[in-house]
Every structure is written in C-alpha cells, then in structure tokens.
Design a protein around this motif. Structure first.
Motif, PDB file in Angstrom:
ATOM      1  N   VAL A   3     -14.895   7.195   1.217  1.00  0.00           N
ATOM      2  CA  VAL A   3     -13.881   8.054   0.589  1.00  0.00           C
ATOM      3  C   VAL A   3     -14.496   9.126  -0.305  1.00  0.00           C
ATOM      4  O   VAL A   3     -13.889  10.173  -0.519  1.00  0.00           O
ATOM      5  N   MET A  47      -5.695   3.853   5.129  1.00  0.00           N
ATOM      6  CA  MET A  47      -6.219   2.997   4.057  1.00  0.00           C
ATOM      7  C   MET A  47      -6.465   1.569   4.552  1.00  0.00           C
ATOM      8  O   MET A  47      -7.463   0.948   4.211  1.00  0.00           O
ATOM      9  N   VAL A  75       0.836  -1.203   0.000  1.00  0.00           N
ATOM     10  CA  VAL A  75       0.000   0.000   0.000  1.00  0.00           C
ATOM     11  C   VAL A  75       0.873   1.257   0.000  1.00  0.00           C
ATOM     12  O   VAL A  75       0.552   2.268  -0.639  1.00  0.00           O
ATOM     13  N   VAL A 109      -4.626   5.185  -1.985  1.00  0.00           N
ATOM     14  CA  VAL A 109      -3.742   5.875  -1.038  1.00  0.00           C
ATOM     15  C   VAL A 109      -3.190   7.173  -1.625  1.00  0.00           C
ATOM     16  O   VAL A 109      -2.898   8.124  -0.906  1.00  0.00           O
ATOM     17  N   ARG A 155      -4.877   9.236  -3.168  1.00  0.00           N
ATOM     18  CA  ARG A 155      -6.024  10.141  -3.244  1.00  0.00           C
ATOM     19  C   ARG A 155      -6.339  10.561  -4.682  1.00  0.00           C
ATOM     20  O   ARG A 155      -6.369  11.748  -5.013  1.00  0.00           O
ATOM     21  N   ALA A 158      -6.816  -0.475  -1.643  1.00  0.00           N
ATOM     22  CA  ALA A 158      -6.127   0.455  -0.735  1.00  0.00           C
ATOM     23  C   ALA A 158      -4.929   1.089  -1.441  1.00  0.00           C
ATOM     24  O   ALA A 158      -4.688   2.292  -1.331  1.00  0.00           O
TER      25      ALA A 158
END
Ligand SMILES: Nc1ncnc2c1ncn2[C@@H]1O[C@H](COP(=O)(O)OP(=O)(O)O)[C@@H](O)[C@H]1O
Ligand SMILES: [Mg+2]
Length: 368
Positions: free
Chosen positions: A184, A118, A97, A150, A152, A146
């Motif tokens: 999210v 995450m 991740v 991560v 974004r 994830a």
C-alpha cells in the motif's frame, strides 16, 4: 528524507504528570516508523495526538506541510488500528471493512471494489461472509487493518496491534504487516513495547523513555551505536562497565580503566575528555570465550573469569562469567567456541575477550 509528518516540540501533561515531554520527530512519506518504549512512556498519548483524540499543551503537528491541530479526528487523513480491534460482531468480515465507506456515503461500486481490494490485500477474500467470531485472532487483526486502510488514509497508526496474539501468530503477522506496508505504501506509525517487533517492522525507530525521545535511528544503529545505556539495554542485551577514561586516542578510541578488568580500549563515541567517569557497553555476542588467553596482541581486550551459569538455547548458548566484582554475559554460537572442542561448563576458567570496535562509550544517565 522528506518531512511528511512533523511532530514539533509536542508536550502533553495529565494533571502534574508529563506524559509527552517536548518531543520532536519527522516521519517520511511512506515510511514504516516505530515508537518504542516501556509501558507508560507516552507512546499512546503521542499517537492519540496525531490522530486528534488528544490535543497537545504545546507544539505543532504538521502533515504534508499543513498544521492539523484544528482538525477533528474524522477530518484527519489518519486512521488507527487498536490492540483490541473492536470489530462489529454482528457484521460479516466484508461489512466490517465496508463500514467506513458506507458511513461516508461512497458510491456502491467504489465500496465494492475498495472492500474486495482490501480483503485481497490481507488475504481474507474467502472469509468475506464469516462473522468475526468465526475467525482466528490473526485473521481478526487483518480485518481491523483492512478496515483502517480502506479509507486510504495518508497515515496508518497501529497501537500495539499484535499484543493480543500468541508468539507464533505474532511472528507471522509481522511478516504480513511488512508485505501489506510494501503493497500500500502508506506511512505506518507502529507503537510497541517489543523491540523485536519494532526492529523487524520499521526503517527507523524512536526510542522513548518517560515522555522523551532518547534516540531516533535505524534498527542497526540503535543496536550497534546506542547513545545511552537506556537505549542499549532496551534494544537487546548489554554488559555495562563503569570506569574512568585514562587515555584518549586519536581515531575515536579511548582507554577506560575499569576496576577489576584492567583498561579496555573501546570506541569513544564522541567522548572527548580524559579523567572523566564513563560507562562502556559490550553486547554479549561480541564477547568470545576461550580456554587460553588470546594471542592477538594489544588490539584485543581480554580478562580471565570463571563460568557461573550456562544456558543452552539451541541456536546459541549463553554464559554468565564472573570476574571479581563483575558478572559478564557472553553469548556464543557453538561453532564459534575455539577452546579446543570442549564446552565451558560451570566452574570452567576461561578468558573473555572483545575487539575495541565491539565496545563503546554510552552516555551515563546522569549526563542525560
Ligand atoms: N487520560 C489520561 N489521564 C491521566 N493520565 C494519563 C491519561 N492517559 C495517559 N496517562 C498517563 O500518561 C503516561 C503515558 O501513558 P501512555 O501514553 O498510555 O503510555 P504508553 O502507551 O507508552 O504505555 C502514563 O503515566 C499514563 O498513566
Ligand atoms: Mg500504550
């Protein structure tokens, strides 16, 4: 709805084959949107153009009002989760991740908090130190999600992400994906050939066929008011009857003469002229079976038939009923059967009926 992601008249060919043919779509910010269609209809190609792995022959892709055509994949605020989630086998879940953040040289503290956040989101915190091989298929898929979230991204693209999972796990992951999307708030574009997945994950679905978009609508509207027989048969099951419009009524109904079934009254769905060839569609669960003819008068379409096949599914039973040339699929919950307490078996003479609101004109493919 806002025009966050705009696909504007996109076309892409490979050699002489048009993989994506003049597609226009708008996706809102934070929306969970699906591209649904049979294998080979161009879903992955469209997704790859949004991600920047392919470039369109024609058309524009705008994100937040900006044309992203010139941006290479790594500079687009877009991330992709693939079916074969390709995790690094020698790295722990945590490091898998963290990988993207390390590559972009984020500060240590940001990496730590980002990865922890995450792993919490996909409920894998207690598995952080494990290697991918020590996880189940569903857990691995959650690591891939994830890892994609991560950084974004503004848009998360998911290409058949559940195809490798077995049925139970897939159903579970559908719920998980809904929860993750809610938490999210990232725009999700979900590619699948599975109508159930698309319907349970998205607020709107674009149904694709041979490179083109047939209909963009909510799951409910696609099911209840499909515009073409392709959409009607791809989303759920449908009975089709070809006939000729004999009497156009005001208030949106039309009487269609169907050889061997009389002249059912159905919703005209915008069809405007009589004496025209038409196709009508009725969902199996909208057809009731009774032992005697229903008494409710003119507003019910009723035809006699003989049960040919019965299939019991627990929550419902399906019947194939023959009426002359027509073989009709009807589906009923047990409690709905009103034929006097006995279930129709093979050979039972029954009446099939449906309300005019439950039948509708769909586009003949020749009109497309
Ligand atoms: N790189 C490529 N080269 C040649 N043909 C391709 C390539 N990618 C996709 N195609 C063709 O384009 C069509 C659409 O493919 P694809 O977008 O993968 O469909 P889907 O994801 O809906 O199954 C298919 O007929 C496929 O064979
Ligand atoms: Mg594909």
């Amino acid at each position: 709805m806002d025009d966050f992601l705009v696909i504007d008249r996109i076309t892409k060919s490979f050699g002489t084959q048009r993989a994506v043919d003049d597609v226009t779509l708008t996706v809102g910010q934070g929306e969970a949107f699906s591209l649904l269609g049979p294998s080979g209809c161009g879903k992955t190609t469209l997704l790859r153009m949004i991600a920047g792995f392919e470039s369109p022959d024609r058309g524009r892709i705008l994100l937040g009002g900006q044309d992203i055509a010139a941006l290479p994949p790594e500079q687009r605020p877009v991330n992709t989760v693939f079916q074969n989630y390709a995790l690094f086998p020698h790295l722990s879940v945590w490091e898998n991740v963290a990988f993207g953040l390390r590559m972009s040289r984020r500060p240590k503290e940001e990496i730590r908090s980002g990865v922890d956040r995450m792993l919490e989101l996909v409920r894998l915190k207690e598995h952080a130190r494990k290697r991918p091989a020590q996880l189940s298929g569903g857990q691995r898929q959650r690591v891939a999600i994830a890892r994609a979230l991560v950084n974004r991204p503004q848009v998360l693209l998911l290409d058949e992400p559940l195809a490798a999972l077995d049925l139970k796990l897939r159903q579970h992951m559908l719920m998980e994906l809904n929860t993750i999307h809610e938490q999210v708030g990232t725009t999700f574009i979900y590619v699948t050939h599975d109508q159930g997945e698309a319907m349970s994950l998205s607020s709107r679905i674009a149904v694709m066929n041979a490179g083109r978009v047939e209909q963009v609508d909510s799951p409910e509207n696609l099911y209840e008011t499909p515009r073409s027989s392709f959409v009607a048969s791809f989303i759920g099951d449908a009975n089709f009857f070809n006939g000729v419009a004999v009497e156009l009524q005001h208030e949106g109904y039309v009487r269609v003469m169907v050889e061997g079934l009389g002249s059912p009254l159905v919703q005209s769905n915008g069809a405007v002229s009589s004496n025209r060839a038409m196709r009508i569609m009725v969902r199996p669960e909208k057809i009731s079976l009774t032992l005697s003819r229903p008494q409710s008068g003119e507003r019910v379409n009723a035809f006699p038939g003989v049960v040919e096949d019965v299939a019991y599914f627990g929550s419902h039973t399906r019947y194939r009923v023959r009426s002359g040339e027509h073989s009709v699929l009807a589906q009923m919950q047990r409690s709905r059967f009103s034929g006097g307490g006995i279930d129709p078996v093979r050979g039972t003479e029954v009446w099939m009926s449906f309300h005019p609101d439950e039948g509708r004109v769909v586009r003949l493919e020749a009109d497309a």
